[in-house]
Design an enzyme around this catalytic site. Structure first.
Site, PDB file in Angstrom:
ATOM      1  NE  ARG A  48      12.060 -14.860  10.625  1.00  0.00           N
ATOM      2  CZ  ARG A  48      13.168 -15.045   9.926  1.00  0.00           C
ATOM      3  NH1 ARG A  48      13.711 -14.031   9.243  1.00  0.00           N
ATOM      4  NH2 ARG A  48      13.742 -16.236   9.864  1.00  0.00           N
ATOM      5  CG  ASP A  49      12.651 -16.678   6.231  1.00  0.00           C
ATOM      6  OD1 ASP A  49      13.258 -15.625   6.005  1.00  0.00           O
ATOM      7  OD2 ASP A  49      13.025 -17.787   5.831  1.00  0.00           O
ATOM      8  CG  HIS A  63      15.134 -20.257   0.399  1.00  0.00           C
ATOM      9  ND1 HIS A  63      14.571 -19.003   0.314  1.00  0.00           N
ATOM     10  CD2 HIS A  63      15.417 -20.449   1.716  1.00  0.00           C
ATOM     11  CE1 HIS A  63      14.528 -18.447   1.520  1.00  0.00           C
ATOM     12  NE2 HIS A  63      15.051 -19.310   2.382  1.00  0.00           N
ATOM     13  CB  CYS A  88      17.784 -14.708   0.278  1.00  0.00           C
ATOM     14  SG  CYS A  88      19.300 -14.209   1.134  1.00  0.00           S
TER      15      CYS A  88
END
Length: 302
Positions: A16-17, A210, A241
Site C-alpha cells: 500500500r504505502d 523513512h 512521500c
C-alpha cells in the site's frame, strides 16, 4: 546496554504505502502475488491497499480487486487505509482485519495533504472509528510528520502529545508514530515516542520511519531501547512521500530483519524468502531493490 525486546512485529506496508507512491501502475495480479510472497516469508501483518479516491491515488484504484485476489491465510492480519466514511463503506465488503486512519502532527502538513486542520481531520475520523468498531475491526492511527514537516520544519513533542491524545479520545486503538520525511534522529524520535506512550500502551505503539537521511535503522534501535516492539517497514524499500521533495521510501523490511537477526530478536520472518519478494516487485518496477541487504544477498547468490 538496554534490555531489548525478545520479539518484534513487523508490518509490511509495501503493497500500500510503497506502491501508491510509484509512478508505474502495478497490475492487480502482481500486487496479490507480492502479498503472497510476503506471507511465504512469514509476515503476519500486511497493509494491502487503500480505499481512497482514484482521482488522487490512481495506483490504488483496483483496491477491491486486490483484496479479492489475495490468498488469505489464518493468522495473517490484512489492513487497509481509509480516508473517510465513504472509504470505510467501500472497504467493509472486502473484509479487512484492520483499518488505518491518518492524521498529521503538523498543521501545515494537514492543510497541504488533506485541506483541513488537524482538529477537523480527527473530527471526520470519529464516526469512521466508531463504525469500524461496530464492524469488529481494529483501528490503527498513523501519525505523520511526528518529528519533521516539509512545510514547517521541526515538529515538537508537544504537537505529538496533542494529536496522540486527540486520536485516543476518538477511540483509535493503535498509534503508529511516523517520520514521514525521514529527518528524525534518535533523541528526537525517542521524545516523540515518549509522548505517544502517554496516551497508548506500549503494545499499541509502533514506529514508521523513512530513510531519507539514512537514520531509519538507528531510529528503530532507539525505539527498541524504549521497549517499542512493533514497526512498519516496506519490502525492497518501496515508497516515498508525494508531499515531500527528496523523501525516500520506508525503511526496507529486509534491512530491518537483518539488523534484528543480528540482535537475536525474533521476527518469524525468513530473510531469504523476503529477499525473493523484494526482488519480484523490484523486477515488476524495472529496477534494483532499494534495500542494501537485498542487493547484497542477491549479489552473493550470483
Amino acid at each position: 546496554m538496554s534490555i531489548l525486546p525478545a520479539r518484534v512485529t513487523l508490518v509490511d506496508v509495501g503493497p500500500r504505502d510503497g506502491l501508491q507512491n510509484e509512478k508505474a501502475q502495478v497490475g492487480t495480479a502482481d500486487k496479490a502475488r507480492l502479498v503472497l510472497l510476503l506471507q511465504d516469508a512469514g509476515l503476519k501483518e500486511i497493509e494491502v491497499t487503500s480505499f481512497v479516491s482514484p482521482k488522487w491515488v490512481p495506483q490504488m484504484a483496483d483496491n477491491t480487486e486486490v483484496m479479492a485476489a489475495v490468498d488469505r491465510r489464518p493468522g495473517v492480519r490484512y489492513s487497509v487505509l481509509v480516508p473517510n466514511m465513504k472509504g470505510l463503506e467501500a472497504a467493509l465488503p472486502t473484509r479487512p482485519d484492520e483499518i488505518v486512519v491518518f492524521a498529521a502532527a503538523s498543521e501545515a502538513f494537514s492543510q497541504k495533504n488533506i485541506n483541513c486542520s488537524i482538529s477537523e481531520s480527527i473530527e471526520r475520523f470519529a464516526p469512521v472509528v466508531a463504525a469500524a468498531h461496530d464492524a469488529g475491526l481494529k483501528v490503527r492511527g498513523a501519525l505523520s510528520c511526528a518529528v519533521g514537516c516539509p512545510y514547517q520544519g521541526e515538529v515538537s513533542p508537544d504537537q505529538v502529545d496533542r494529536v496522540a491524545g486527540l486520536l485516543r479520545a476518538v477511540g483509535v486503538d493503535h498509534l503508529g508514530v511516523a517520520d514521514t520525511i525521514g529527518v528524525g534522529t534518535p533523541r528526537q524520535v525517542q521524545a516523540a515516542m515518549d509522548r505517544a506512550l502517554k496516551h497508548f500502551p506500549m503494545v499499541e505503539v509502533s514506529g514508521h520511519f523513512h530513510d531519507t537521511y539514512g537514520q531509519a535503522l538507528t531510529n528503530i534501535y532507539a525505539c527498541l531501547e524504549m521497549g517499542v516492539h512493533s514497526f512498519d517497514a516496506s519490502v525492497a524499500g518501496l515508497g516515498g512521500c508525494p508531499y515531500a521533495k527528496g523523501a525516500t521510501g520506508n525503511v526496507a523490511t529486509e534491512d530491518v530483519v537483518f539488523m534484528l537477526n543480528g540482535l537475536g530478536i525474533e521476527t518469524g520472518i525468513d530473510l531469504d524468502r523476503l529477499v525473493d519478494a523484494g526482488a519480484f516487485i523490484s523486477g515488476v518496477l524495472g529496477r534494483a531493490p532499494a534495500s542494501r541487504v537485498s542487493r547484497a544477498v542477491l549479489a552473493k547468490r550470483q
